[in-house]
Motif scaffolding. Sequence first.
Motif, PDB file in Angstrom:
ATOM      1  N   GLY A   1       0.812  -1.212   0.000  1.00  0.00           N
ATOM      2  CA  GLY A   1       0.000   0.000   0.000  1.00  0.00           C
ATOM      3  C   GLY A   1       0.848   1.265   0.000  1.00  0.00           C
ATOM      4  O   GLY A   1       0.602   2.198  -0.765  1.00  0.00           O
ATOM      5  N   LEU A   2       1.857   1.306   0.843  1.00  0.00           N
ATOM      6  CA  LEU A   2       2.752   2.460   0.880  1.00  0.00           C
ATOM      7  C   LEU A   2       3.530   2.587  -0.426  1.00  0.00           C
ATOM      8  O   LEU A   2       3.811   3.684  -0.901  1.00  0.00           O
ATOM      9  CB  LEU A   2       3.719   2.339   2.060  1.00  0.00           C
ATOM     10  N   GLY A   3       3.865   1.437  -1.007  1.00  0.00           N
ATOM     11  CA  GLY A   3       4.658   1.438  -2.229  1.00  0.00           C
ATOM     12  C   GLY A   3       3.943   2.012  -3.428  1.00  0.00           C
ATOM     13  O   GLY A   3       4.590   2.485  -4.370  1.00  0.00           O
ATOM     14  N   ILE A   4       2.620   1.990  -3.425  1.00  0.00           N
ATOM     15  CA  ILE A   4       1.892   2.576  -4.552  1.00  0.00           C
ATOM     16  C   ILE A   4       1.365   3.963  -4.226  1.00  0.00           C
ATOM     17  O   ILE A   4       0.598   4.531  -4.997  1.00  0.00           O
ATOM     18  CB  ILE A   4       0.737   1.654  -5.017  1.00  0.00           C
ATOM     19  N   GLY A   5       1.783   4.502  -3.087  1.00  0.00           N
ATOM     20  CA  GLY A   5       1.491   5.901  -2.831  1.00  0.00           C
ATOM     21  C   GLY A   5       0.663   6.237  -1.614  1.00  0.00           C
ATOM     22  O   GLY A   5       0.397   7.407  -1.354  1.00  0.00           O
ATOM     23  N   ALA A   6       0.223   5.243  -0.845  1.00  0.00           N
ATOM     24  CA  ALA A   6      -0.505   5.560   0.390  1.00  0.00           C
ATOM     25  C   ALA A   6       0.450   6.213   1.384  1.00  0.00           C
ATOM     26  O   ALA A   6       1.646   5.909   1.406  1.00  0.00           O
ATOM     27  CB  ALA A   6      -1.111   4.300   0.991  1.00  0.00           C
ATOM     28  N   ASP A   7      -0.080   7.118   2.194  1.00  0.00           N
ATOM     29  CA  ASP A   7       0.749   7.812   3.184  1.00  0.00           C
ATOM     30  C   ASP A   7       0.752   7.117   4.531  1.00  0.00           C
ATOM     31  O   ASP A   7       1.690   7.260   5.308  1.00  0.00           O
ATOM     32  CB  ASP A   7       0.244   9.247   3.373  1.00  0.00           C
ATOM     33  N   ASP A   8      -0.297   6.380   4.808  1.00  0.00           N
ATOM     34  CA  ASP A   8      -0.404   5.729   6.108  1.00  0.00           C
ATOM     35  C   ASP A   8      -1.344   4.543   5.967  1.00  0.00           C
ATOM     36  O   ASP A   8      -1.989   4.361   4.927  1.00  0.00           O
ATOM     37  CB  ASP A   8      -0.932   6.723   7.156  1.00  0.00           C
ATOM     38  N   TYR A   9      -1.451   3.775   7.033  1.00  0.00           N
ATOM     39  CA  TYR A   9      -2.125   2.485   6.965  1.00  0.00           C
ATOM     40  C   TYR A   9      -2.679   2.177   8.350  1.00  0.00           C
ATOM     41  O   TYR A   9      -1.967   2.289   9.344  1.00  0.00           O
ATOM     42  CB  TYR A   9      -1.077   1.450   6.567  1.00  0.00           C
ATOM     43  N   ILE A  10      -3.963   1.845   8.429  1.00  0.00           N
ATOM     44  CA  ILE A  10      -4.543   1.490   9.723  1.00  0.00           C
ATOM     45  C   ILE A  10      -5.387   0.225   9.542  1.00  0.00           C
ATOM     46  O   ILE A  10      -6.107   0.095   8.552  1.00  0.00           O
ATOM     47  CB  ILE A  10      -5.391   2.655  10.304  1.00  0.00           C
ATOM     48  N   SER A  11      -5.242  -0.723  10.466  1.00  0.00           N
ATOM     49  CA  SER A  11      -5.898  -2.021  10.328  1.00  0.00           C
ATOM     50  C   SER A  11      -7.176  -2.100  11.153  1.00  0.00           C
ATOM     51  O   SER A  11      -7.251  -1.591  12.262  1.00  0.00           O
ATOM     52  CB  SER A  11      -4.943  -3.144  10.775  1.00  0.00           C
ATOM     53  N   LYS A  12      -8.188  -2.753  10.568  1.00  0.00           N
ATOM     54  CA  LYS A  12      -9.422  -3.048  11.301  1.00  0.00           C
ATOM     55  C   LYS A  12      -9.194  -4.285  12.174  1.00  0.00           C
ATOM     56  O   LYS A  12      -8.465  -5.184  11.762  1.00  0.00           O
ATOM     57  CB  LYS A  12     -10.560  -3.352  10.330  1.00  0.00           C
ATOM     58  N   PRO A  13      -9.835  -4.366  13.347  1.00  0.00           N
ATOM     59  CA  PRO A  13     -10.640  -3.293  13.955  1.00  0.00           C
ATOM     60  C   PRO A  13      -9.738  -2.226  14.564  1.00  0.00           C
ATOM     61  O   PRO A  13      -8.670  -2.548  15.088  1.00  0.00           O
ATOM     62  CB  PRO A  13     -11.431  -4.027  15.029  1.00  0.00           C
ATOM     63  N   PHE A  14     -10.145  -0.979  14.479  1.00  0.00           N
ATOM     64  CA  PHE A  14      -9.321   0.100  15.019  1.00  0.00           C
ATOM     65  C   PHE A  14     -10.117   0.900  16.046  1.00  0.00           C
ATOM     66  O   PHE A  14     -11.350   0.915  16.038  1.00  0.00           O
ATOM     67  CB  PHE A  14      -8.826   1.022  13.903  1.00  0.00           C
ATOM     68  N   ASP A  15      -9.401   1.564  16.920  1.00  0.00           N
ATOM     69  CA  ASP A  15      -9.998   2.484  17.869  1.00  0.00           C
ATOM     70  C   ASP A  15     -10.333   3.764  17.100  1.00  0.00           C
ATOM     71  O   ASP A  15      -9.435   4.372  16.514  1.00  0.00           O
ATOM     72  CB  ASP A  15      -8.991   2.769  18.990  1.00  0.00           C
ATOM     73  N   PRO A  16     -11.592   4.187  17.069  1.00  0.00           N
ATOM     74  CA  PRO A  16     -11.938   5.405  16.320  1.00  0.00           C
ATOM     75  C   PRO A  16     -11.115   6.617  16.737  1.00  0.00           C
ATOM     76  O   PRO A  16     -10.813   7.479  15.910  1.00  0.00           O
ATOM     77  CB  PRO A  16     -13.427   5.596  16.637  1.00  0.00           C
ATOM     78  N   ALA A  17     -10.742   6.677  18.009  1.00  0.00           N
ATOM     79  CA  ALA A  17      -9.916   7.803  18.467  1.00  0.00           C
ATOM     80  C   ALA A  17      -8.537   7.762  17.803  1.00  0.00           C
ATOM     81  O   ALA A  17      -7.961   8.806  17.480  1.00  0.00           O
ATOM     82  CB  ALA A  17      -9.771   7.772  19.987  1.00  0.00           C
ATOM     83  N   GLU A  18      -8.009   6.536  17.586  1.00  0.00           N
ATOM     84  CA  GLU A  18      -6.729   6.407  16.888  1.00  0.00           C
ATOM     85  C   GLU A  18      -6.865   6.855  15.436  1.00  0.00           C
ATOM     86  O   GLU A  18      -5.970   7.494  14.878  1.00  0.00           O
ATOM     87  CB  GLU A  18      -6.222   4.967  16.935  1.00  0.00           C
ATOM     88  N   LEU A  19      -7.992   6.518  14.816  1.00  0.00           N
ATOM     89  CA  LEU A  19      -8.227   6.939  13.438  1.00  0.00           C
ATOM     90  C   LEU A  19      -8.205   8.462  13.331  1.00  0.00           C
ATOM     91  O   LEU A  19      -7.541   9.019  12.453  1.00  0.00           O
ATOM     92  CB  LEU A  19      -9.580   6.405  12.956  1.00  0.00           C
ATOM     93  N   VAL A  20      -8.894   9.135  14.227  1.00  0.00           N
ATOM     94  CA  VAL A  20      -8.906  10.603  14.216  1.00  0.00           C
ATOM     95  C   VAL A  20      -7.496  11.144  14.432  1.00  0.00           C
ATOM     96  O   VAL A  20      -7.076  12.109  13.782  1.00  0.00           O
ATOM     97  CB  VAL A  20      -9.871  11.148  15.298  1.00  0.00           C
ATOM     98  N   ALA A  21      -6.734  10.501  15.331  1.00  0.00           N
ATOM     99  CA  ALA A  21      -5.360  10.939  15.587  1.00  0.00           C
ATOM    100  C   ALA A  21      -4.497  10.780  14.337  1.00  0.00           C
ATOM    101  O   ALA A  21      -3.673  11.649  14.024  1.00  0.00           O
ATOM    102  CB  ALA A  21      -4.759  10.142  16.747  1.00  0.00           C
ATOM    103  N   ARG A  22      -4.675   9.668  13.613  1.00  0.00           N
ATOM    104  CA  ARG A  22      -3.912   9.441  12.376  1.00  0.00           C
ATOM    105  C   ARG A  22      -4.268  10.484  11.319  1.00  0.00           C
ATOM    106  O   ARG A  22      -3.406  10.993  10.611  1.00  0.00           O
ATOM    107  CB  ARG A  22      -4.196   8.050  11.826  1.00  0.00           C
ATOM    108  N   VAL A  23      -5.555  10.760  11.191  1.00  0.00           N
ATOM    109  CA  VAL A  23      -5.995  11.773  10.230  1.00  0.00           C
ATOM    110  C   VAL A  23      -5.374  13.119  10.563  1.00  0.00           C
ATOM    111  O   VAL A  23      -4.811  13.804   9.697  1.00  0.00           O
ATOM    112  CB  VAL A  23      -7.540  11.869  10.215  1.00  0.00           C
ATOM    113  N   ASN A  24      -5.446  13.518  11.824  1.00  0.00           N
ATOM    114  CA  ASN A  24      -4.863  14.802  12.244  1.00  0.00           C
ATOM    115  C   ASN A  24      -3.362  14.847  12.013  1.00  0.00           C
ATOM    116  O   ASN A  24      -2.822  15.855  11.552  1.00  0.00           O
ATOM    117  CB  ASN A  24      -5.179  15.065  13.716  1.00  0.00           C
ATOM    118  N   ALA A  25      -2.662  13.744  12.334  1.00  0.00           N
ATOM    119  CA  ALA A  25      -1.209  13.709  12.171  1.00  0.00           C
ATOM    120  C   ALA A  25      -0.815  13.870  10.708  1.00  0.00           C
ATOM    121  O   ALA A  25       0.120  14.617  10.378  1.00  0.00           O
ATOM    122  CB  ALA A  25      -0.646  12.393  12.724  1.00  0.00           C
TER     123      ALA A  25
END
Length: 236
Positions: free
Chosen positions: A93-117
Amino acid sequence: MENSKKILIVEDDADISMVEEAYLESAGFETRILSEGTEVEGVIEKEHFDLILLDLMLPGKNGYEICREIRDRVDIPILMVTARTESVDKIRGLGIGADDYISKPFDPAELVARVNANLRQYERMKQKIVPTSEESPEEIRVHDLRILVNSWKVYKGDREIKFPNREFELLKFFAMNPNIVFSKEQLFEEIWGYDYVGDSATVMVHINRIRDKIEDDSKNPKILETVWGAGYRLNK
Protein backbone atom coordinates in the motif's frame (compact mmCIF):
# COMPACT_ATOMS: atom_id res chain seq x y z
CA MET A 1 -16.30 23.85 11.62
CA GLU A 2 -13.08 24.08 13.58
CA ASN A 3 -10.94 22.14 11.10
CA SER A 4 -12.80 23.12 7.89
CA LYS A 5 -11.16 20.07 6.27
CA LYS A 6 -13.02 17.65 4.04
CA ILE A 7 -12.40 13.90 4.24
CA LEU A 8 -13.43 11.43 1.53
CA ILE A 9 -14.37 8.08 3.09
CA VAL A 10 -14.29 5.16 0.64
CA GLU A 11 -15.77 2.19 2.48
CA ASP A 12 -18.34 -0.43 1.40
CA ASP A 13 -19.26 -1.53 4.95
CA ALA A 14 -22.03 0.87 5.99
CA ASP A 15 -21.51 0.24 9.73
CA ILE A 16 -17.80 1.10 9.53
CA SER A 17 -18.32 4.16 7.33
CA MET A 18 -20.96 5.48 9.75
CA VAL A 19 -18.54 5.13 12.68
CA GLU A 20 -15.77 6.86 10.72
CA GLU A 21 -18.16 9.62 9.69
CA ALA A 22 -19.46 10.13 13.23
CA TYR A 23 -16.01 10.38 14.85
CA LEU A 24 -14.52 12.56 12.13
CA GLU A 25 -17.45 14.96 12.10
CA SER A 26 -17.41 15.16 15.91
CA ALA A 27 -13.74 16.18 15.54
CA GLY A 28 -14.79 19.03 13.27
CA PHE A 29 -14.27 17.52 9.81
CA GLU A 30 -16.65 17.52 6.88
CA THR A 31 -17.04 14.09 5.26
CA ARG A 32 -18.27 12.47 2.06
CA ILE A 33 -18.86 8.70 1.85
CA LEU A 34 -18.47 6.50 -1.24
CA SER A 35 -19.20 2.77 -1.16
CA GLU A 36 -18.00 1.86 -4.66
CA GLY A 37 -14.37 2.00 -5.74
CA THR A 38 -15.37 2.90 -9.29
CA GLU A 39 -16.88 6.20 -8.08
CA VAL A 40 -13.68 7.67 -6.62
CA GLU A 41 -11.99 8.96 -9.75
CA GLY A 42 -15.02 10.91 -10.95
CA VAL A 43 -15.70 12.45 -7.54
CA ILE A 44 -12.16 13.72 -6.90
CA GLU A 45 -12.18 15.42 -10.30
CA LYS A 46 -15.19 17.50 -9.25
CA GLU A 47 -14.67 18.04 -5.52
CA HIS A 48 -11.77 19.10 -3.32
CA PHE A 49 -10.76 16.88 -0.41
CA ASP A 50 -7.98 17.31 2.15
CA LEU A 51 -7.53 13.58 2.86
CA ILE A 52 -8.82 10.25 1.54
CA LEU A 53 -9.66 7.37 3.88
CA LEU A 54 -9.48 4.41 1.52
CA ASP A 55 -10.64 0.88 2.29
CA LEU A 56 -8.52 -1.82 0.67
CA MET A 57 -11.21 -4.35 -0.21
CA LEU A 58 -13.90 -2.63 -2.28
CA PRO A 59 -16.41 -3.83 -4.88
CA GLY A 60 -15.64 -2.95 -8.48
CA LYS A 61 -12.12 -1.62 -7.90
CA ASN A 62 -9.87 -2.25 -4.90
CA GLY A 63 -7.91 0.26 -2.87
CA TYR A 64 -4.60 -0.64 -4.50
CA GLU A 65 -5.95 0.16 -7.96
CA ILE A 66 -7.56 3.40 -6.81
CA CYS A 67 -4.43 4.60 -5.01
CA ARG A 68 -2.25 3.86 -8.02
CA GLU A 69 -4.61 5.76 -10.35
CA ILE A 70 -5.10 8.89 -8.24
CA ARG A 71 -1.77 9.29 -6.42
CA ASP A 72 -0.17 11.64 -8.94
CA ARG A 73 -3.43 13.52 -9.48
CA VAL A 74 -4.24 14.49 -5.89
CA ASP A 75 -1.48 15.78 -3.64
CA ILE A 76 -3.20 14.98 -0.35
CA PRO A 77 -2.73 12.26 2.28
CA ILE A 78 -4.17 8.85 1.43
CA LEU A 79 -4.82 6.55 4.42
CA MET A 80 -5.53 2.91 3.64
CA VAL A 81 -7.94 1.05 5.92
CA THR A 82 -7.99 -2.74 5.79
CA ALA A 83 -8.73 -5.88 7.79
CA ARG A 84 -5.41 -7.35 6.71
CA THR A 85 -2.51 -7.12 9.13
CA GLU A 86 0.36 -8.67 7.17
CA SER A 87 3.31 -6.33 6.71
CA VAL A 88 3.45 -7.19 3.00
CA ASP A 89 0.05 -5.51 2.51
CA LYS A 90 1.27 -2.43 4.37
CA ILE A 91 4.43 -2.24 2.26
CA ARG A 92 2.45 -2.74 -0.93
CA GLY A 93 0.00 0.00 0.00
CA LEU A 94 2.75 2.46 0.88
CA GLY A 95 4.66 1.44 -2.23
CA ILE A 96 1.89 2.58 -4.55
CA GLY A 97 1.49 5.90 -2.83
CA ALA A 98 -0.51 5.56 0.39
CA ASP A 99 0.75 7.81 3.18
CA ASP A 100 -0.40 5.73 6.11
CA TYR A 101 -2.13 2.49 6.97
CA ILE A 102 -4.54 1.49 9.72
CA SER A 103 -5.90 -2.02 10.33
CA LYS A 104 -9.42 -3.05 11.30
CA PRO A 105 -10.64 -3.29 13.96
CA PHE A 106 -9.32 0.10 15.02
CA ASP A 107 -10.00 2.48 17.87
CA PRO A 108 -11.94 5.40 16.32
CA ALA A 109 -9.92 7.80 18.47
CA GLU A 110 -6.73 6.41 16.89
CA LEU A 111 -8.23 6.94 13.44
CA VAL A 112 -8.91 10.60 14.22
CA ALA A 113 -5.36 10.94 15.59
CA ARG A 114 -3.91 9.44 12.38
CA VAL A 115 -6.00 11.77 10.23
CA ASN A 116 -4.86 14.80 12.24
CA ALA A 117 -1.21 13.71 12.17
CA ASN A 118 -1.19 13.30 8.39
CA LEU A 119 -2.95 16.61 7.80
CA ARG A 120 -0.53 18.43 10.12
CA GLN A 121 2.46 16.91 8.35
CA TYR A 122 1.18 17.90 4.92
CA GLU A 123 0.55 21.43 6.14
CA ARG A 124 4.08 21.64 7.57
CA MET A 125 5.57 20.56 4.26
CA LYS A 126 3.54 23.08 2.29
CA GLN A 127 4.60 25.86 4.63
CA LYS A 128 8.31 25.11 4.28
CA ILE A 129 9.64 27.90 2.09
CA VAL A 130 13.33 27.66 1.28
CA PRO A 131 14.84 31.12 0.63
CA THR A 132 16.89 31.46 -2.52
CA SER A 133 20.57 31.86 -1.63
CA GLU A 134 23.92 30.29 -2.37
CA GLU A 135 23.28 27.77 0.39
CA SER A 136 19.73 26.92 -0.70
CA PRO A 137 19.42 27.59 -4.45
CA GLU A 138 16.20 27.74 -6.41
CA GLU A 139 17.49 24.96 -8.66
CA ILE A 140 19.57 21.93 -7.68
CA ARG A 141 21.12 19.78 -10.40
CA VAL A 142 21.88 16.13 -9.71
CA HIS A 143 23.05 14.09 -12.71
CA ASP A 144 20.25 14.61 -15.28
CA LEU A 145 17.80 15.88 -12.66
CA ARG A 146 16.73 19.47 -12.05
CA ILE A 147 15.03 20.02 -8.69
CA LEU A 148 13.23 23.37 -8.49
CA VAL A 149 13.20 23.94 -4.76
CA ASN A 150 10.66 26.76 -4.45
CA SER A 151 8.27 25.70 -7.20
CA TRP A 152 8.26 22.03 -6.11
CA LYS A 153 9.02 20.63 -9.55
CA VAL A 154 11.42 17.91 -10.70
CA TYR A 155 12.67 17.38 -14.25
CA LYS A 156 14.59 14.40 -15.58
CA GLY A 157 16.06 15.75 -18.78
CA ASP A 158 13.20 17.71 -20.35
CA ARG A 159 10.46 15.59 -18.78
CA GLU A 160 8.69 16.75 -15.63
CA ILE A 161 8.18 14.03 -13.00
CA LYS A 162 5.23 14.28 -10.64
CA PHE A 163 6.16 14.03 -6.95
CA PRO A 164 3.69 13.98 -4.04
CA ASN A 165 4.63 16.34 -1.21
CA ARG A 166 6.39 13.83 0.99
CA GLU A 167 8.46 12.30 -1.81
CA PHE A 168 9.51 15.75 -2.99
CA GLU A 169 10.48 16.80 0.53
CA LEU A 170 12.60 13.67 0.92
CA LEU A 171 14.33 14.12 -2.45
CA LYS A 172 14.93 17.82 -1.74
CA PHE A 173 16.46 17.01 1.65
CA PHE A 174 18.88 14.56 0.04
CA ALA A 175 19.74 16.99 -2.77
CA MET A 176 20.51 19.78 -0.29
CA ASN A 177 22.68 17.41 1.76
CA PRO A 178 24.54 15.42 -0.91
CA ASN A 179 27.16 12.75 -0.24
CA ILE A 180 26.03 12.36 3.38
CA VAL A 181 24.68 9.08 4.74
CA PHE A 182 21.40 9.32 6.67
CA SER A 183 19.84 6.47 8.61
CA LYS A 184 16.17 5.56 8.17
CA GLU A 185 15.50 6.90 11.67
CA GLN A 186 17.13 10.26 10.89
CA LEU A 187 15.14 10.61 7.68
CA PHE A 188 11.90 9.65 9.38
CA GLU A 189 12.39 12.27 12.08
CA GLU A 190 13.37 14.94 9.53
CA ILE A 191 10.57 14.39 7.01
CA TRP A 192 7.73 12.83 9.00
CA GLY A 193 8.43 14.39 12.40
CA TYR A 194 8.47 13.13 15.99
CA ASP A 195 4.70 13.37 16.44
CA TYR A 196 3.88 11.30 13.36
CA VAL A 197 2.31 7.91 14.06
CA GLY A 198 4.24 5.41 11.98
CA ASP A 199 7.57 3.66 11.65
CA SER A 200 10.86 4.12 9.83
CA ALA A 201 10.10 1.29 7.37
CA THR A 202 7.98 3.91 5.63
CA VAL A 203 11.23 5.63 4.59
CA MET A 204 12.36 2.59 2.61
CA VAL A 205 9.11 2.49 0.66
CA HIS A 206 9.27 6.18 -0.24
CA ILE A 207 12.91 5.87 -1.32
CA ASN A 208 11.95 3.00 -3.61
CA ARG A 209 9.22 5.15 -5.15
CA ILE A 210 11.69 7.99 -5.72
CA ARG A 211 14.16 5.60 -7.33
CA ASP A 212 11.49 4.36 -9.71
CA LYS A 213 11.15 7.95 -10.94
CA ILE A 214 14.71 9.27 -11.01
CA GLU A 215 16.99 6.31 -11.69
CA ASP A 216 17.73 4.89 -15.16
CA ASP A 217 17.69 1.48 -13.48
CA SER A 218 15.93 1.48 -10.12
CA LYS A 219 17.31 -1.98 -9.33
CA ASN A 220 20.85 -0.64 -9.68
CA PRO A 221 20.57 2.93 -8.33
CA LYS A 222 23.38 5.39 -9.01
CA ILE A 223 21.83 8.58 -7.60
CA LEU A 224 20.09 7.47 -4.40
CA GLU A 225 22.30 4.75 -3.03
CA THR A 226 21.87 2.32 -0.15
CA VAL A 227 24.82 2.20 2.23
CA TRP A 228 24.31 -1.20 3.78
CA GLY A 229 24.04 -1.15 7.56
CA ALA A 230 24.08 2.65 7.67
CA GLY A 231 21.33 4.20 5.57
CA TYR A 232 21.01 6.11 2.30
CA ARG A 233 23.10 8.67 0.43
CA LEU A 234 22.50 10.89 -2.58
CA ASN A 235 25.53 10.90 -4.84
CA LYS A 236 26.24 14.20 -6.52
